[in-house]
Design a protein around this motif. Sequence first.
Motif, PDB file in Angstrom:
ATOM      1  N   THR A   3       0.843  -1.191   0.000  1.00  0.00           N
ATOM      2  CA  THR A   3       0.000   0.000   0.000  1.00  0.00           C
ATOM      3  C   THR A   3       0.875   1.236   0.000  1.00  0.00           C
ATOM      4  O   THR A   3       1.826   1.339   0.769  1.00  0.00           O
ATOM      5  N   LYS A   4       0.554   2.161  -0.874  1.00  0.00           N
ATOM      6  CA  LYS A   4       1.226   3.455  -0.930  1.00  0.00           C
ATOM      7  C   LYS A   4       0.130   4.512  -0.924  1.00  0.00           C
ATOM      8  O   LYS A   4      -0.730   4.525  -1.806  1.00  0.00           O
ATOM      9  N   VAL A   5       0.161   5.393   0.069  1.00  0.00           N
ATOM     10  CA  VAL A   5      -0.925   6.344   0.307  1.00  0.00           C
ATOM     11  C   VAL A   5      -0.541   7.739  -0.166  1.00  0.00           C
ATOM     12  O   VAL A   5       0.503   8.275   0.212  1.00  0.00           O
ATOM     13  N   LEU A   6      -1.418   8.326  -0.990  1.00  0.00           N
ATOM     14  CA  LEU A   6      -1.269   9.726  -1.381  1.00  0.00           C
ATOM     15  C   LEU A   6      -2.035  10.565  -0.376  1.00  0.00           C
ATOM     16  O   LEU A   6      -3.256  10.445  -0.246  1.00  0.00           O
ATOM     17  N   ASN A   7      -1.315  11.375   0.386  1.00  0.00           N
ATOM     18  CA  ASN A   7      -1.909  12.237   1.398  1.00  0.00           C
ATOM     19  C   ASN A   7      -2.250  13.583   0.758  1.00  0.00           C
ATOM     20  O   ASN A   7      -1.394  14.247   0.190  1.00  0.00           O
ATOM     21  N   ILE A   8      -3.510  13.977   0.859  1.00  0.00           N
ATOM     22  CA  ILE A   8      -3.967  15.257   0.301  1.00  0.00           C
ATOM     23  C   ILE A   8      -4.212  16.206   1.475  1.00  0.00           C
ATOM     24  O   ILE A   8      -5.098  15.972   2.302  1.00  0.00           O
ATOM     25  N   HIS A   9      -3.405  17.257   1.550  1.00  0.00           N
ATOM     26  CA  HIS A   9      -3.497  18.188   2.677  1.00  0.00           C
ATOM     27  C   HIS A   9      -4.670  19.148   2.526  1.00  0.00           C
ATOM     28  O   HIS A   9      -5.243  19.303   1.452  1.00  0.00           O
ATOM     29  N   GLY A  10      -5.004  19.793   3.616  1.00  0.00           N
ATOM     30  CA  GLY A  10      -6.080  20.771   3.636  1.00  0.00           C
ATOM     31  C   GLY A  10      -5.614  22.148   3.184  1.00  0.00           C
ATOM     32  O   GLY A  10      -4.458  22.356   2.809  1.00  0.00           O
ATOM     33  N   TYR A  20       0.453  12.806   7.326  1.00  0.00           N
ATOM     34  CA  TYR A  20       1.638  12.187   6.723  1.00  0.00           C
ATOM     35  C   TYR A  20       2.554  11.628   7.815  1.00  0.00           C
ATOM     36  O   TYR A  20       3.027  10.503   7.720  1.00  0.00           O
ATOM     37  N   GLN A  21       2.797  12.416   8.837  1.00  0.00           N
ATOM     38  CA  GLN A  21       3.669  11.988   9.925  1.00  0.00           C
ATOM     39  C   GLN A  21       3.110  10.765  10.646  1.00  0.00           C
ATOM     40  O   GLN A  21       3.857   9.851  11.007  1.00  0.00           O
ATOM     41  N   ALA A  22       1.798  10.716  10.851  1.00  0.00           N
ATOM     42  CA  ALA A  22       1.176   9.564  11.505  1.00  0.00           C
ATOM     43  C   ALA A  22       1.290   8.317  10.630  1.00  0.00           C
ATOM     44  O   ALA A  22       1.574   7.227  11.130  1.00  0.00           O
ATOM     45  N   ASN A  29       3.866   3.554   3.765  1.00  0.00           N
ATOM     46  CA  ASN A  29       4.515   4.296   2.693  1.00  0.00           C
ATOM     47  C   ASN A  29       3.559   5.402   2.232  1.00  0.00           C
ATOM     48  O   ASN A  29       2.485   5.115   1.707  1.00  0.00           O
ATOM     49  N   ALA A  30       3.927   6.649   2.469  1.00  0.00           N
ATOM     50  CA  ALA A  30       3.050   7.779   2.145  1.00  0.00           C
ATOM     51  C   ALA A  30       3.830   8.862   1.429  1.00  0.00           C
ATOM     52  O   ALA A  30       5.044   8.974   1.567  1.00  0.00           O
ATOM     53  N   GLY A  31       3.119   9.649   0.675  1.00  0.00           N
ATOM     54  CA  GLY A  31       3.706  10.786  -0.021  1.00  0.00           C
ATOM     55  C   GLY A  31       2.624  11.785  -0.342  1.00  0.00           C
ATOM     56  O   GLY A  31       1.465  11.606   0.018  1.00  0.00           O
ATOM     57  N   GLY A  32       3.005  12.820  -1.007  1.00  0.00           N
ATOM     58  CA  GLY A  32       2.043  13.849  -1.385  1.00  0.00           C
ATOM     59  C   GLY A  32       2.731  14.994  -2.062  1.00  0.00           C
ATOM     60  O   GLY A  32       3.931  14.960  -2.336  1.00  0.00           O
ATOM     61  N   LEU A  33       1.969  16.001  -2.361  1.00  0.00           N
ATOM     62  CA  LEU A  33       2.524  17.216  -2.917  1.00  0.00           C
ATOM     63  C   LEU A  33       1.831  18.392  -2.254  1.00  0.00           C
ATOM     64  O   LEU A  33       0.686  18.289  -1.827  1.00  0.00           O
ATOM     65  N   GLU A  51      -2.582  13.206 -11.629  1.00  0.00           N
ATOM     66  CA  GLU A  51      -1.259  12.986 -12.224  1.00  0.00           C
ATOM     67  C   GLU A  51      -0.281  12.449 -11.183  1.00  0.00           C
ATOM     68  O   GLU A  51       0.464  11.497 -11.441  1.00  0.00           O
ATOM     69  N   GLU A  52      -0.292  13.030  -9.993  1.00  0.00           N
ATOM     70  CA  GLU A  52       0.594  12.575  -8.917  1.00  0.00           C
ATOM     71  C   GLU A  52       0.250  11.143  -8.510  1.00  0.00           C
ATOM     72  O   GLU A  52       1.147  10.330  -8.274  1.00  0.00           O
ATOM     73  N   PHE A  53      -1.047  10.835  -8.424  1.00  0.00           N
ATOM     74  CA  PHE A  53      -1.477   9.493  -8.044  1.00  0.00           C
ATOM     75  C   PHE A  53      -0.943   8.454  -9.026  1.00  0.00           C
ATOM     76  O   PHE A  53      -0.399   7.427  -8.631  1.00  0.00           O
ATOM     77  N   GLU A  54      -1.085   8.745 -10.318  1.00  0.00           N
ATOM     78  CA  GLU A  54      -0.618   7.814 -11.345  1.00  0.00           C
ATOM     79  C   GLU A  54       0.906   7.738 -11.387  1.00  0.00           C
ATOM     80  O   GLU A  54       1.473   6.648 -11.446  1.00  0.00           O
ATOM     81  N   LYS A  55       1.558   8.874 -11.349  1.00  0.00           N
ATOM     82  CA  LYS A  55       3.018   8.939 -11.432  1.00  0.00           C
ATOM     83  C   LYS A  55       3.670   8.225 -10.252  1.00  0.00           C
ATOM     84  O   LYS A  55       4.684   7.543 -10.406  1.00  0.00           O
ATOM     85  N   GLY A  56       3.081   8.363  -9.081  1.00  0.00           N
ATOM     86  CA  GLY A  56       3.663   7.799  -7.872  1.00  0.00           C
ATOM     87  C   GLY A  56       3.251   6.367  -7.580  1.00  0.00           C
ATOM     88  O   GLY A  56       3.647   5.810  -6.565  1.00  0.00           O
ATOM     89  N   ASN A  57       2.432   5.790  -8.463  1.00  0.00           N
ATOM     90  CA  ASN A  57       1.946   4.418  -8.259  1.00  0.00           C
ATOM     91  C   ASN A  57       1.301   4.225  -6.888  1.00  0.00           C
ATOM     92  O   ASN A  57       1.540   3.240  -6.194  1.00  0.00           O
ATOM     93  N   TYR A  58       0.469   5.181  -6.503  1.00  0.00           N
ATOM     94  CA  TYR A  58      -0.253   5.097  -5.227  1.00  0.00           C
ATOM     95  C   TYR A  58      -1.385   4.085  -5.343  1.00  0.00           C
ATOM     96  O   TYR A  58      -1.918   3.848  -6.428  1.00  0.00           O
ATOM     97  N   THR A  59      -1.755   3.495  -4.225  1.00  0.00           N
ATOM     98  CA  THR A  59      -2.847   2.537  -4.180  1.00  0.00           C
ATOM     99  C   THR A  59      -4.012   3.010  -3.319  1.00  0.00           C
ATOM    100  O   THR A  59      -5.065   2.373  -3.300  1.00  0.00           O
TER     101      THR A  59
END
Length: 64
Positions: A3-10, A20-22, A29-33, A51-59
């Motif tokens: 699992t790779k999580v794309l974190n979307i901030h407020g 992200y820190q949690a 495995n987490a990331g974001g922009l 685009e970020e979701f696809e590029k980063g292979n997030y699930t």
Amino acid sequence: METKVLNIHGYHGAAENSVYQALTANSINAGGLTVDYDSHSPVKVMEMLCEEFEKGNYTALCGT
């Protein structure tokens, strides 16, 4: 598959926020922009996130 999580901030947030820190503190495995929501239309923000979701292979997604 890992699992790779794309974190979307407020609004006025940042990619490496408390969510992200949690996630990473729990070995997820987490990331974001960082997105300046005031500088982009909602359509553009959605395009950037897709685009970020696809590029980063997030699930998975998580958001504030």
